[in-house]
Design an enzyme around this catalytic site. Structure first.
Site, short mmCIF file in Angstrom:
data_model
loop_
_atom_site.label_atom_id
_atom_site.label_comp_id
_atom_site.label_asym_id
_atom_site.label_seq_id
_atom_site.Cartn_x
_atom_site.Cartn_y
_atom_site.Cartn_z
N GLU A 57 2.02 2.79 7.02
CA GLU A 57 1.81 3.95 6.14
C GLU A 57 1.43 5.18 6.96
O GLU A 57 1.77 6.30 6.60
CB GLU A 57 0.75 3.60 5.07
CG GLU A 57 1.35 2.69 4.01
CD GLU A 57 0.39 1.71 3.36
OE1 GLU A 57 -0.83 1.92 3.42
OE2 GLU A 57 0.89 0.72 2.78
N LYS B 207 -7.21 0.25 1.98
CA LYS B 207 -6.44 1.50 1.87
C LYS B 207 -7.26 2.58 1.17
O LYS B 207 -8.47 2.63 1.33
CB LYS B 207 -5.10 1.22 1.19
CG LYS B 207 -4.35 0.06 1.89
CD LYS B 207 -2.92 -0.06 1.49
CE LYS B 207 -2.28 -1.23 2.26
NZ LYS B 207 -0.86 -1.37 2.02
N GLY C 234 3.17 -4.33 0.22
CA GLY C 234 2.95 -3.83 -1.13
C GLY C 234 4.13 -4.03 -2.07
O GLY C 234 4.18 -3.43 -3.14
N ASN D 120 -7.43 -4.82 4.05
CA ASN D 120 -7.13 -3.39 4.17
C ASN D 120 -7.22 -2.80 2.77
O ASN D 120 -6.31 -2.95 1.97
CB ASN D 120 -5.74 -3.21 4.78
CG ASN D 120 -5.35 -1.74 4.89
OD1 ASN D 120 -6.17 -0.86 4.63
ND2 ASN D 120 -4.10 -1.49 5.26
N SER E 272 2.27 -8.52 1.57
CA SER E 272 2.30 -9.30 0.33
C SER E 272 1.67 -10.68 0.46
O SER E 272 2.14 -11.64 -0.16
CB SER E 272 3.73 -9.39 -0.21
OG SER E 272 4.20 -8.09 -0.54
N HIS F 255 -0.60 1.42 11.51
CA HIS F 255 -0.16 0.90 10.21
C HIS F 255 1.08 1.67 9.77
O HIS F 255 1.19 2.88 9.98
CB HIS F 255 -1.29 1.04 9.18
CG HIS F 255 -0.98 0.30 7.91
ND1 HIS F 255 -0.15 0.81 6.96
CD2 HIS F 255 -1.35 -0.93 7.49
CE1 HIS F 255 -0.04 -0.08 5.97
NE2 HIS F 255 -0.75 -1.15 6.27
N GLU G 36 3.58 -6.58 10.56
CA GLU G 36 3.72 -6.23 9.15
C GLU G 36 5.11 -5.63 8.92
O GLU G 36 5.31 -4.42 9.13
CB GLU G 36 2.66 -5.21 8.75
CG GLU G 36 1.25 -5.74 8.79
CD GLU G 36 0.35 -5.01 7.81
OE1 GLU G 36 -0.31 -5.69 7.01
OE2 GLU G 36 0.32 -3.77 7.81
P1 PGA Z 1 -0.13 -5.73 1.07
O1 PGA Z 1 -0.53 -4.71 2.24
O2 PGA Z 1 -0.89 -7.01 1.34
O3 PGA Z 1 -0.56 -5.05 -0.19
O4 PGA Z 1 1.33 -5.96 1.16
C1 PGA Z 1 -0.71 -5.13 3.56
C2 PGA Z 1 -1.03 -3.97 4.46
O5 PGA Z 1 -0.53 -2.86 4.23
O6 PGA Z 1 -1.81 -4.12 5.42
#
Ligand code: PGA
Length: 248
Positions: free
Chosen positions: A97, A10, A173, A8, A212, A95, A167
């Site tokens: 976000e 982003k 993140g 991803n 992460s 997701h 997730e």
């Molecule tokens: P991350 O993000 O691996 O940076 O924690 C995962 C995601 O948001 O899909």
């Protein structure tokens, strides 16, 4: 069950960076046969460039968002047919976000899931609890609500074309990867909830972990019960690190 590892990206990468990263990834992965399906979720503007970079690798391209309509007066939005035209075969839905920053509701997520499936796009549906919800002991309630609501409008469920990514919001993140025990517990719960909702087909649904993930922790996470793949954010931005996750 064939595992699936997804990147991803982003809101990162110019067209040139995406093409270069995809190219480098294919080159790094060409050395030995891959054991996983691979999907790169690129920003809209870099979908075509990513496709170009991937060439005939067999890696798939996904979009991070879309609007559930054929076309028309939806200023600023992108339709599934436009994504397919740019080379995407997958979409990311739910997701955290988009749920928490962009305010997407459960009803909208359900509408998007059904629309994507009926318009020939594979779906990666994300679910996960916030830290407050976990502390309040609401993990099961949150998962049940997110799954039931997202899948309720589907006419049929095809495990080849829809996967679920767990997730935990507090792990995205942050560098705070969930513990192995937390991942096993959440994935067992997801499997049980899916089986209540969908019956025997639940055993064939791929459950991915995200939050992460790094080249260091990927092999241990992939080896856990009911983990059938990974969704990788930050660690997917560099071709070298993502290639080493793919070699897990
Ligand atoms: P991350 O993000 O691996 O940076 O924690 C995962 C995601 O948001 O899909």
């Amino acid at each position: 069950m064939q595992t699936l590892i997804a990147a991803n990206w982003k809101m990162n990468k110019s067209q040139q960076e995406a093409e270069q990263c995809a190219k480098e990834l294919v080159k790094l992965c060409a050395k030995k046969p891959l054991r996983h399906d691979v999907v790169l979720f690129a920003p809209f503007t870099a979908l075509s460039a990513t496709k170009k970079g991937l060439g005939k690798s067999g890696f798939h391209i996904g979009a991070q968002n879309f609007y559930p309509a054929e076309n028309g007066a939806f200023t600023g939005e992108i339709a599934p047919s436009m994504l397919k035209d740019a080379g995407a075969t997958w979409v990311l839905i739910g997701h955290s976000e988009r749920r928490h920053i962009l305010g997407e509701s459960s009803a909208f997520i359900a509408q998007k899931t059904a629309f994507a499936q009926s318009h020939g796009l594979h779906v990666m549906l994300c679910v996960g609890e916030t830290l407050d919800e976990r502390k309040a002991g609401s993990l099961e309630h949150v998962m049940q609500h997110q799954l039931n609501s997202a899948l309720q409008d589907l006419q049929e469920f095809n495990p080849q074309t829809i996967v679920i990514a767990y997730e935990p919001v507090w792990a995205i993140g942050t560098g705070n990867v969930a513990s192995q025990a937390d991942i096993v517990e959440a994935h067992a719960l997801l499997r049980a909830l899916l089986s209540e909702q969908l019956g025997s087909i639940a055993a064939h649904i791929r459950l991915l972990y995200g939050g992460s993930v790094t080249a260091q922790n990927a092999p241990d996470i992939l080896a856990l019960d009911n983990v059938n793949g990974l969704l990788v954010g930050g660690a997917s931005l560099q071709a070298k690190e993502f290639a080493s996750i793919l070699s897990a």
